[in-house]
Design a protein around this motif. Sequence first.
Motif, PDB file in Angstrom:
ATOM      1  N   ASP A  78       0.830  -1.175  -0.549  1.00 14.36           N
ATOM      2  CA  ASP A  78      -0.022  -0.170   0.042  1.00 14.36           C
ATOM      3  C   ASP A  78       0.490   1.567   0.088  1.00 14.36           C
ATOM      4  O   ASP A  78       2.168   1.406   0.733  1.00 14.36           O
ATOM      5  CB  ASP A  78      -1.311   0.024   1.406  1.00 14.36           C
ATOM      6  CG  ASP A  78      -1.902  -0.879   1.693  1.00 14.36           C
ATOM      7  OD1 ASP A  78      -2.273  -1.138   0.162  1.00 14.36           O
ATOM      8  OD2 ASP A  78      -1.892  -1.719   2.199  1.00 14.36           O
ATOM      9  N   GLU A  79       1.066   1.995  -1.382  1.00  8.26           N
ATOM     10  CA  GLU A  79       1.639   3.031  -1.225  1.00  8.26           C
ATOM     11  C   GLU A  79       0.894   4.485  -1.407  1.00  8.26           C
ATOM     12  O   GLU A  79       0.692   5.268  -2.186  1.00  8.26           O
ATOM     13  CB  GLU A  79       2.854   3.310  -1.814  1.00  8.26           C
ATOM     14  CG  GLU A  79       4.046   2.264  -1.970  1.00  8.26           C
ATOM     15  CD  GLU A  79       4.902   2.854  -1.136  1.00  8.26           C
ATOM     16  OE1 GLU A  79       4.805   4.429  -0.499  1.00  8.26           O
ATOM     17  OE2 GLU A  79       5.775   2.398  -0.802  1.00  8.26           O
ATOM     18  N   PRO A  80       0.148   4.627  -0.504  1.00  5.29           N
ATOM     19  CA  PRO A  80      -0.993   5.960  -0.850  1.00  5.29           C
ATOM     20  C   PRO A  80       0.071   7.165  -0.971  1.00  5.29           C
ATOM     21  O   PRO A  80      -0.831   8.341  -1.036  1.00  5.29           O
ATOM     22  CB  PRO A  80      -1.963   5.994   0.332  1.00  5.29           C
ATOM     23  CG  PRO A  80      -1.057   4.754   1.568  1.00  5.29           C
ATOM     24  CD  PRO A  80      -0.612   4.781   0.683  1.00  5.29           C
ATOM     25  N   SER A  81       1.212   7.474  -0.128  1.00  6.53           N
ATOM     26  CA  SER A  81       1.960   8.604   0.498  1.00  6.53           C
ATOM     27  C   SER A  81       2.782   8.171  -1.312  1.00  6.53           C
ATOM     28  O   SER A  81       3.279   9.628  -1.411  1.00  6.53           O
ATOM     29  CB  SER A  81       2.416   8.344   1.619  1.00  6.53           C
ATOM     30  OG  SER A  81       1.403   8.353   2.031  1.00  6.53           O
ATOM     31  N   LEU A  82       3.409   7.717  -2.405  1.00  5.60           N
ATOM     32  CA  LEU A  82       4.316   8.124  -2.953  1.00  5.60           C
ATOM     33  C   LEU A  82       4.535   8.726  -4.382  1.00  5.60           C
ATOM     34  O   LEU A  82       4.955   9.225  -4.047  1.00  5.60           O
ATOM     35  CB  LEU A  82       4.019   6.149  -3.982  1.00  5.60           C
ATOM     36  CG  LEU A  82       5.220   5.479  -5.646  1.00  5.60           C
ATOM     37  CD1 LEU A  82       6.632   6.429  -4.340  1.00  5.60           C
ATOM     38  CD2 LEU A  82       4.960   4.362  -5.685  1.00  5.60           C
ATOM     39  N   PRO A  83       2.459   8.617  -4.716  1.00  3.94           N
ATOM     40  CA  PRO A  83       2.736  10.454  -5.620  1.00  3.94           C
ATOM     41  C   PRO A  83       3.395  11.465  -5.012  1.00  3.94           C
ATOM     42  O   PRO A  83       4.133  12.503  -5.543  1.00  3.94           O
ATOM     43  CB  PRO A  83       1.273  10.559  -6.220  1.00  3.94           C
ATOM     44  CG  PRO A  83       0.723   9.094  -5.743  1.00  3.94           C
ATOM     45  CD  PRO A  83       1.702   8.409  -4.391  1.00  3.94           C
ATOM     46  N   THR A  84       2.451  11.783  -3.551  1.00  2.22           N
ATOM     47  CA  THR A  84       3.006  13.113  -2.659  1.00  2.22           C
ATOM     48  C   THR A  84       5.403  12.998  -2.525  1.00  2.22           C
ATOM     49  O   THR A  84       5.423  14.206  -2.289  1.00  2.22           O
ATOM     50  CB  THR A  84       2.313  13.394  -1.419  1.00  2.22           C
ATOM     51  OG1 THR A  84       2.603  11.952  -0.350  1.00  2.22           O
ATOM     52  CG2 THR A  84       0.837  13.489  -1.903  1.00  2.22           C
TER      53      THR A  84
END
Length: 334
Positions: free
Chosen positions: A169-175
């Motif tokens: 789970d990488e919800p922060s990857l774009p930021t």
Amino acid sequence: MTEQAWPWPTGAATGIGSLPGTDIAEAQRIVLGELPTLPHLPELPARGPGADLVGRSAGLLVELPVELYAARWRIAPRPGRDLRRARDLMERDLDQFAEQAEEYAGPVKVQAAGPFTLAAALELPIGGRMLRDPGAVRDLAGSLGEGLRGHVEAVARRLPRASVLLQLDEPSLPTVLAGRVPTESGFGTHRPVETEVARGLLRDVFEAAGVPALVHCCAPDVPLELIRSAGAVGVALDLSLVTDLDPLGEAIDAGLGLLAGAAPTLPPASGRAPTSAEVAGRVRRVWDQLGFPRRRLAEQVVVTPACGLAGATPAYARAVLTACRDAGRRLAED
């Protein structure tokens, strides 16, 4: 695109991870009943610290103990009760899953936060997010890879007839890549992580885990090419957040599998859960817009909710999983 074998059966459906409630035995019964061809190890964040995404995943780290401080997880000098709680919850979940899925033979999906989401959430002992220190991020990725290898082995021991599929789970990857993660003061942001660095660390984690891996990112700007070139077999995303189909089409054509988030995680104003026909129709429309032949759809695509279901009611969550399962079957019959 060359023909390839996918680590899931044709017409599969699965969940993203979280479900509502605190009864892990009931949650696992629902998953095994509603998602028989690709069940996942459910997460119940309502159980409190150690069951949340960051605490549950940080409990897998090797030689990087964590603790709660001011309601945030941080690296600790030594293992303590917060870490023991996170690990005890995971151990009980695995034991319960082994009991309920004893005869299961097929792929099973497990989830953990990826290195960049953890780096953006975990704090250093001296304060500040791990993301501020590139060396700490590398150490974190190495520790996570080793921990995930042990986690995968623990699942395989308990379910010897199953094959394990790993979801990061990488919800922060774009930021993280865009340099939009705020510093603790709120007056600045952390430096962006270079694409090549991110690709290399993700690849290292995948290789250490030793099983097929995919990345889940519930953001509108998912770095699809980075994820594919790092070695992921698939990407899980929310179809409603996809505004530019070209990058998605290129990634799929290059061999990336798609876990298509096609069912809303919360009920609409009517309160009615989507039907399987509606969910299948949403997936078909996107696939047709991409221009790929229908014969490939049910092989390369897994139907899922748009994201985790922890915020839904138990009845709605179950209805969504049922709709996804039946939508996958409909797509396989096309």
